[in-house]
Design a protein around this motif. Structure first.
Motif, PDB file in Angstrom:
ATOM      1  N   GLY A 115       8.245   1.261   7.540  1.00 54.80           N
ATOM      2  CA  GLY A 115       8.629   0.435   6.404  1.00 54.80           C
ATOM      3  C   GLY A 115       8.699   1.279   5.151  1.00 54.80           C
ATOM      4  N   THR A 116       9.293   0.719   4.124  1.00 59.08           N
ATOM      5  CA  THR A 116       9.426   1.434   2.862  1.00 59.08           C
ATOM      6  C   THR A 116       9.003   0.529   1.737  1.00 59.08           C
ATOM      7  OG1 THR A 116      11.728   0.743   2.604  1.00 59.08           O
ATOM      8  CG2 THR A 116      11.335   2.833   3.724  1.00 59.08           C
ATOM      9  N   GLY A 117       8.629   1.158   0.633  1.00 56.98           N
ATOM     10  CA  GLY A 117       8.304   0.431  -0.577  1.00 56.98           C
ATOM     11  C   GLY A 117       9.143   0.993  -1.700  1.00 56.98           C
ATOM     12  N   THR A 118       8.865   0.548  -2.906  1.00 60.12           N
ATOM     13  CA  THR A 118       9.602   1.034  -4.049  1.00 60.12           C
ATOM     14  C   THR A 118       8.748   1.982  -4.838  1.00 60.12           C
ATOM     15  OG1 THR A 118       8.875  -0.859  -5.352  1.00 60.12           O
ATOM     16  CG2 THR A 118      10.977  -1.066  -4.192  1.00 60.12           C
ATOM     17  N   GLY A 119       9.387   2.929  -5.548  1.00 63.99           N
ATOM     18  CA  GLY A 119       8.665   3.871  -6.376  1.00 63.99           C
ATOM     19  C   GLY A 119       8.314   3.248  -7.709  1.00 63.99           C
ATOM     20  N   THR A 120       7.990   4.109  -8.680  1.00 66.33           N
ATOM     21  CA  THR A 120       7.561   3.600  -9.973  1.00 66.33           C
ATOM     22  C   THR A 120       8.703   3.498 -10.979  1.00 66.33           C
ATOM     23  OG1 THR A 120       6.992   5.857 -10.634  1.00 66.33           O
ATOM     24  CG2 THR A 120       5.235   4.514  -9.670  1.00 66.33           C
ATOM     25  N   GLY A 121       9.893   3.910 -10.594  1.00 64.92           N
ATOM     26  CA  GLY A 121      11.026   3.838 -11.507  1.00 64.92           C
ATOM     27  C   GLY A 121      12.324   3.828 -10.741  1.00 64.92           C
ATOM     28  N   PRO A 122      13.437   3.633 -11.429  1.00 66.80           N
ATOM     29  CA  PRO A 122      14.722   3.539 -10.729  1.00 66.80           C
ATOM     30  C   PRO A 122      15.105   4.818  -9.998  1.00 66.80           C
ATOM     31  CG  PRO A 122      15.028   3.674 -13.124  1.00 66.80           C
ATOM     32  CD  PRO A 122      13.564   3.443 -12.885  1.00 66.80           C
ATOM     33  N   ASP A 123      14.610   5.982 -10.461  1.00 67.91           N
ATOM     34  CA  ASP A 123      14.956   7.248  -9.819  1.00 67.91           C
ATOM     35  C   ASP A 123      13.876   7.742  -8.868  1.00 67.91           C
ATOM     36  OD1 ASP A 123      17.339   7.347 -11.289  1.00 67.91           O
ATOM     37  OD2 ASP A 123      16.312   8.272 -12.994  1.00 67.91           O
ATOM     38  N   ALA A 124      12.791   6.983  -8.724  1.00 68.96           N
ATOM     39  CA  ALA A 124      11.690   7.414  -7.862  1.00 68.96           C
ATOM     40  C   ALA A 124      12.072   7.216  -6.401  1.00 68.96           C
ATOM     41  CB  ALA A 124      10.431   6.608  -8.178  1.00 68.96           C
ATOM     42  N   PRO A 125      11.679   8.153  -5.525  1.00 69.25           N
ATOM     43  CA  PRO A 125      11.981   7.989  -4.099  1.00 69.25           C
ATOM     44  C   PRO A 125      11.196   6.835  -3.506  1.00 69.25           C
ATOM     45  CG  PRO A 125      10.471   9.807  -4.433  1.00 69.25           C
ATOM     46  CD  PRO A 125      10.905   9.366  -5.803  1.00 69.25           C
ATOM     47  N   PRO A 126      11.718   6.209  -2.457  1.00 64.39           N
ATOM     48  CA  PRO A 126      10.986   5.100  -1.834  1.00 64.39           C
ATOM     49  C   PRO A 126       9.699   5.591  -1.200  1.00 64.39           C
ATOM     50  CG  PRO A 126      12.841   5.758  -0.473  1.00 64.39           C
ATOM     51  CD  PRO A 126      12.985   6.501  -1.771  1.00 64.39           C
ATOM     52  N   ARG A 127       8.690   4.766  -1.249  1.00 64.37           N
ATOM     53  CA  ARG A 127       7.422   5.091  -0.611  1.00 64.37           C
ATOM     54  C   ARG A 127       7.474   4.619   0.834  1.00 64.37           C
ATOM     55  NH1 ARG A 127       3.963   2.758  -5.722  1.00 64.37           N
ATOM     56  NH2 ARG A 127       4.199   4.582  -7.069  1.00 64.37           N
ATOM     57  N   THR A 128       7.069   5.482   1.733  1.00 65.98           N
ATOM     58  CA  THR A 128       7.216   5.172   3.160  1.00 65.98           C
ATOM     59  C   THR A 128       5.898   5.202   3.902  1.00 65.98           C
ATOM     60  OG1 THR A 128       7.676   7.515   3.624  1.00 65.98           O
ATOM     61  CG2 THR A 128       9.567   6.071   3.206  1.00 65.98           C
ATOM     62  N   ASP A 129       4.759   5.147   3.189  1.00 65.04           N
ATOM     63  CA  ASP A 129       3.474   5.118   3.882  1.00 65.04           C
ATOM     64  C   ASP A 129       3.188   3.720   4.408  1.00 65.04           C
ATOM     65  OD1 ASP A 129       2.752   3.672   1.648  1.00 65.04           O
ATOM     66  OD2 ASP A 129       1.577   5.272   0.737  1.00 65.04           O
ATOM     67  N   THR A 130       2.078   3.569   5.115  1.00 68.81           N
ATOM     68  CA  THR A 130       1.766   2.285   5.744  1.00 68.81           C
ATOM     69  C   THR A 130       1.497   1.195   4.721  1.00 68.81           C
ATOM     70  OG1 THR A 130      -0.541   3.013   5.968  1.00 68.81           O
ATOM     71  CG2 THR A 130       0.900   3.297   7.875  1.00 68.81           C
ATOM     72  N   VAL A 131       0.894   1.564   3.592  1.00 64.99           N
ATOM     73  CA  VAL A 131       0.620   0.558   2.568  1.00 64.99           C
ATOM     74  C   VAL A 131       1.920   0.040   1.961  1.00 64.99           C
ATOM     75  CG1 VAL A 131      -0.460   0.145   0.316  1.00 64.99           C
ATOM     76  CG2 VAL A 131      -1.670   1.461   2.065  1.00 64.99           C
ATOM     77  N   ALA A 132       2.912   0.915   1.812  1.00 64.57           N
ATOM     78  CA  ALA A 132       4.215   0.468   1.306  1.00 64.57           C
ATOM     79  C   ALA A 132       4.806  -0.586   2.220  1.00 64.57           C
ATOM     80  CB  ALA A 132       5.157   1.660   1.181  1.00 64.57           C
ATOM     81  N   SER A 133       4.635  -0.417   3.524  1.00 61.03           N
ATOM     82  CA  SER A 133       5.140  -1.404   4.472  1.00 61.03           C
ATOM     83  C   SER A 133       4.435  -2.745   4.303  1.00 61.03           C
ATOM     84  CB  SER A 133       4.948  -0.886   5.907  1.00 61.03           C
ATOM     85  OG  SER A 133       5.350  -1.860   6.845  1.00 61.03           O
ATOM     86  N   VAL A 134       3.124  -2.684   4.154  1.00 63.53           N
ATOM     87  CA  VAL A 134       2.342  -3.911   3.958  1.00 63.53           C
ATOM     88  C   VAL A 134       2.762  -4.609   2.673  1.00 63.53           C
ATOM     89  CG1 VAL A 134       0.018  -4.809   3.542  1.00 63.53           C
ATOM     90  CG2 VAL A 134       0.380  -3.054   5.284  1.00 63.53           C
ATOM     91  N   VAL A 135       2.922  -3.842   1.615  1.00 57.11           N
ATOM     92  CA  VAL A 135       3.341  -4.411   0.329  1.00 57.11           C
ATOM     93  C   VAL A 135       4.708  -5.071   0.467  1.00 57.11           C
ATOM     94  CG1 VAL A 135       4.085  -3.812  -2.007  1.00 57.11           C
ATOM     95  CG2 VAL A 135       1.955  -2.860  -1.096  1.00 57.11           C
ATOM     96  N   GLY A 136       5.622  -4.412   1.181  1.00 52.48           N
ATOM     97  CA  GLY A 136       6.936  -5.006   1.399  1.00 52.48           C
ATOM     98  C   GLY A 136       6.864  -6.333   2.135  1.00 52.48           C
ATOM     99  N   GLN A 137       5.968  -6.413   3.107  1.00 59.48           N
ATOM    100  CA  GLN A 137       5.793  -7.665   3.852  1.00 59.48           C
ATOM    101  C   GLN A 137       5.260  -8.769   2.953  1.00 59.48           C
ATOM    102  OE1 GLN A 137       3.245  -6.269   6.970  1.00 59.48           O
ATOM    103  NE2 GLN A 137       4.937  -5.490   8.215  1.00 59.48           N
ATOM    104  N   TRP A 138       4.271  -8.433   2.095  1.00 56.41           N
ATOM    105  CA  TRP A 138       3.733  -9.444   1.186  1.00 56.41           C
ATOM    106  C   TRP A 138       4.778  -9.894   0.173  1.00 56.41           C
ATOM    107  CZ3 TRP A 138       0.130 -12.502   2.179  1.00 56.41           C
ATOM    108  CH2 TRP A 138      -1.029 -12.125   2.865  1.00 56.41           C
ATOM    109  N   ARG A 139       5.621  -8.991  -0.272  1.00 51.39           N
ATOM    110  CA  ARG A 139       6.662  -9.366  -1.232  1.00 51.39           C
ATOM    111  C   ARG A 139       7.676 -10.307  -0.600  1.00 51.39           C
ATOM    112  NH1 ARG A 139       7.743  -3.425  -4.014  1.00 51.39           N
ATOM    113  NH2 ARG A 139       6.007  -3.515  -5.504  1.00 51.39           N
ATOM    114  N   ALA A 140       7.913 -10.141   0.695  1.00 55.26           N
ATOM    115  CA  ALA A 140       8.829 -11.048   1.388  1.00 55.26           C
ATOM    116  C   ALA A 140       8.224 -12.444   1.499  1.00 55.26           C
ATOM    117  CB  ALA A 140       9.153 -10.496   2.779  1.00 55.26           C
ATOM    118  N   VAL A 141       6.887 -12.499   1.686  1.00 52.96           N
ATOM    119  CA  VAL A 141       6.206 -13.792   1.811  1.00 52.96           C
ATOM    120  C   VAL A 141       6.017 -14.444   0.445  1.00 52.96           C
ATOM    121  CG1 VAL A 141       4.062 -14.913   2.535  1.00 52.96           C
ATOM    122  CG2 VAL A 141       5.037 -13.066   3.920  1.00 52.96           C
ATOM    123  N   HIS A 142       5.618 -13.624  -0.547  1.00 51.65           N
ATOM    124  CA  HIS A 142       5.391 -14.120  -1.911  1.00 51.65           C
ATOM    125  C   HIS A 142       6.181 -13.245  -2.889  1.00 51.65           C
ATOM    126  CE1 HIS A 142       2.224 -16.926  -0.792  1.00 51.65           C
ATOM    127  NE2 HIS A 142       1.626 -15.963  -0.093  1.00 51.65           N
TER     128      HIS A 142
END
Length: 210
Positions: free
Chosen positions: A32-59
């Motif tokens: 999974g991927t997450g978002t960085g801290t700015g528009p030019d930041a690379p996507p975060r691809t660690d396990t926590v980024a995946s979890v955060v992405g899942q929570w954002r989809a739910v809430h």
């Protein structure tokens, strides 16, 4: 991990696996991927980024910022505790046990269980349990106070002192290798930020012991 700002370790025991409590975000996913801290930041691809992405989809409206910080701290701590190649693990020691040995070595004198609890920021019950094993393995010895037999004084045996002196440089070298993914400037910045966070937590949650 050895604190760079001289603060005592929390004496946290290792976890048995990277389950829901290891990442502090309710669970993990392999990809999974997450978002960085700015528009030019690379996507975060660690396990926590995946979890955060899942929570954002739910809430979708949920502020997951705290989860991204605390989750990564907890996940890093869990992985470091579980690392089989770490010198402490190879020596059959938990980080909390080594912290007790280290406290006896760096203070250079006998300590009571209560003093050890304060030095390692641990509960009295946890210190008693760890001291029992360290005493049984011949690394620590206890002496009963001559004036009050209810009070015990702990000190390292020769074997305990030799173990600490032998393993500390190896453990520090291992930790340096772990941190090598960060540039020196990044390590300094991270150390400073964690020091600020630790000071704040100790001020608000200082009564909590592991």
């Amino acid at each position: 991990m050895t604190a760079r700002n001289g603060q005592p370790d929390t004496g946290t025991e290792r976890t048995d696996g990277p389950g829901p409590t290891a990442d502090g975000a309710g669970g993990t996913s392999d990809t999974g991927t997450g978002t960085g801290t700015g528009p030019d930041a690379p996507p975060r691809t660690d396990t926590v980024a995946s979890v955060v992405g899942q929570w954002r989809a739910v809430h979708p409206g949920l502020d997951t910022g705290p989860m991204e910080v605390i989750g990564r701290i907890n996940r890093c701590a869990a992985l470091l505790q579980q690392a089989e190649d770490a010198p402490l693990r190879r020596a059959g020691l938990s980080r909390a046990e080594f912290d007790l040995l280290g406290a006896l070595r760096r203070t250079g004198h006998e300590l009571t269980p209560g003093e050890l609890a304060r030095e390692t920021f641990s509960s009295g019950a946890a210190v008693t349990k760890r001291l029992k094993r360290l005493t049984e393995t011949g690394l620590v010895e206890r002496r009963t106070d001559t004036r009050d037999r209810r009070v015990a004084h702990l000190r390292l045996t020769d074997a305990g002192r030799d173990l600490v002196d032998g393993i500390l440089p190896e453990q520090l070298a291992y930790e340096k290798a772990v941190l090598s993914t960060l540039a020196a400037e990044g390590q300094e910045e991270l150390s400073d930020l964690l020091a600020v966070l630790l000071n704040g937590l100790e001020g608000h949650l200082g009564g909590l012991r592991a």
